[in-house]
Design a protein around this motif. Structure first.
Motif, PDB file in Angstrom:
ATOM      1  N   THR A  39     -13.539 -47.613  26.491  1.00 35.18           N
ATOM      2  CA  THR A  39     -14.242 -47.161  25.301  1.00 35.18           C
ATOM      3  C   THR A  39     -14.814 -45.776  25.576  1.00 35.18           C
ATOM      4  N   GLU A  40     -15.360 -45.132  24.547  1.00 35.88           N
ATOM      5  CA  GLU A  40     -15.939 -43.799  24.740  1.00 35.88           C
ATOM      6  C   GLU A  40     -17.123 -43.812  25.701  1.00 35.88           C
ATOM      7  N   LEU A 116     -11.430 -50.007  19.300  1.00 35.80           N
ATOM      8  CA  LEU A 116     -11.340 -49.934  20.759  1.00 35.80           C
ATOM      9  C   LEU A 116     -12.061 -48.725  21.324  1.00 35.80           C
ATOM     10  N   GLU A 117     -12.053 -47.631  20.606  1.00 30.37           N
ATOM     11  CA  GLU A 117     -12.702 -46.415  21.087  1.00 30.37           C
ATOM     12  C   GLU A 117     -14.217 -46.592  21.188  1.00 30.37           C
ATOM     13  N   PHE A 122     -16.147 -56.001  14.183  1.00 26.85           N
ATOM     14  CA  PHE A 122     -16.767 -56.250  12.886  1.00 26.85           C
ATOM     15  C   PHE A 122     -15.823 -57.001  11.966  1.00 26.85           C
ATOM     16  N   GLY A 123     -16.415 -57.619  10.947  1.00 24.56           N
ATOM     17  CA  GLY A 123     -15.652 -58.367   9.971  1.00 24.56           C
ATOM     18  C   GLY A 123     -16.442 -58.554   8.700  1.00 24.56           C
ATOM     19  N   ARG A 144     -21.886 -54.515  18.491  1.00 25.82           N
ATOM     20  CA  ARG A 144     -21.729 -53.185  19.084  1.00 25.82           C
ATOM     21  C   ARG A 144     -21.903 -53.247  20.589  1.00 25.82           C
ATOM     22  N   GLU A 145     -21.000 -52.584  21.306  1.00 30.27           N
ATOM     23  CA  GLU A 145     -21.107 -52.496  22.755  1.00 30.27           C
ATOM     24  C   GLU A 145     -22.208 -51.523  23.155  1.00 30.27           C
ATOM     25  N   SER A 146     -22.362 -50.447  22.378  1.00 28.83           N
ATOM     26  CA  SER A 146     -23.285 -49.367  22.748  1.00 28.83           C
ATOM     27  C   SER A 146     -24.719 -49.861  22.974  1.00 28.83           C
ATOM     28  N   ASP A 147     -25.219 -50.724  22.087  1.00 27.18           N
ATOM     29  CA  ASP A 147     -26.585 -51.231  22.260  1.00 27.18           C
ATOM     30  C   ASP A 147     -26.631 -52.757  22.340  1.00 27.18           C
ATOM     31  N   ARG A 148     -25.445 -53.379  22.543  1.00 20.03           N
ATOM     32  CA  ARG A 148     -25.323 -54.836  22.672  1.00 20.03           C
ATOM     33  C   ARG A 148     -26.030 -55.562  21.534  1.00 20.03           C
TER      34      ARG A 148
END
Length: 172
Positions: A39-40, A116-117, A122-123, A144-148
């Protein structure tokens, strides 16, 4: 033999087969494909499937049978089928999508899209789930992966068990 070679030479000179006269080439089929990336923010992921098929042509999406998505953070998701778009860096999971995390949370949804980036899931077709904090239901969601963070939207319902009540009911 000479007539066969003459026919082949004339055929080649005239331009070969007429476009559309014969069926197009078969799609590329793969058994147990595995795609890996980051990811980024640098988090690695892996996307695998039992089978995959890519239609002929440039930048065609890849159809996946029984795809599985895994992240280093412990998120795992699986579905009966999916579409992987390499150019857009997205995967759409379809069918009864099941996903879980290391924290013991388990969710179910009919459709999910993964960016993926960004490492975001989401859905918009609803989600139900259960875990250590209780049970939940919503019309739309984003993980979100960025802030879990798990963000729920629309008709959100949940039940958080009373920890004091659980400890009183538990045998010593």
């Amino acid at each position: 033999f000479a007539s066969v070679f003459v026919f082949m030479a004339l055929h080649a000179i005239e331009g070969g087969f007429i476009q559309g006269q014969y069926p197009t080439a078969e799609p590329l089929r793969m058994i147990n494909p595995r795609f890996v990336g980051r990811t980024e923010s640098g988090g690695p992921y892996q996307l695998s499937a039992e089978f995959a098929e890519r239609r002929q042509g440039e930048n065609q999406p890849i159809e996946l049978i029984a795809p599985v998505y895994r992240t280093e953070a412990g998120t795992i998701m699986l579905a009966p089928r999916g579409i992987y778009d390499e150019a857009a860096q997205t995967v759409v999971f379809e069918g009864e999508v099941l996903f879980s995390d290391r924290g013991g949370n388990r969710f179910s949804t009919p459709n999910m899209q993964v960016n993926l980036e960004r490492g975001a899931l989401f859905g918009t077709q609803g989600v139900t789930g259960a875990g250590p904090l209780g049970v939940l239901q919503a019309d739309a969601y984003e993980l979100r992966e960025s802030d879990r963070a798990l963000v729920l939207r629309g008709n959100v319902r949940g039940q958080i068990p009373d920890r004091d009540q659980q400890s009183e009911d538990a045998p010593p």
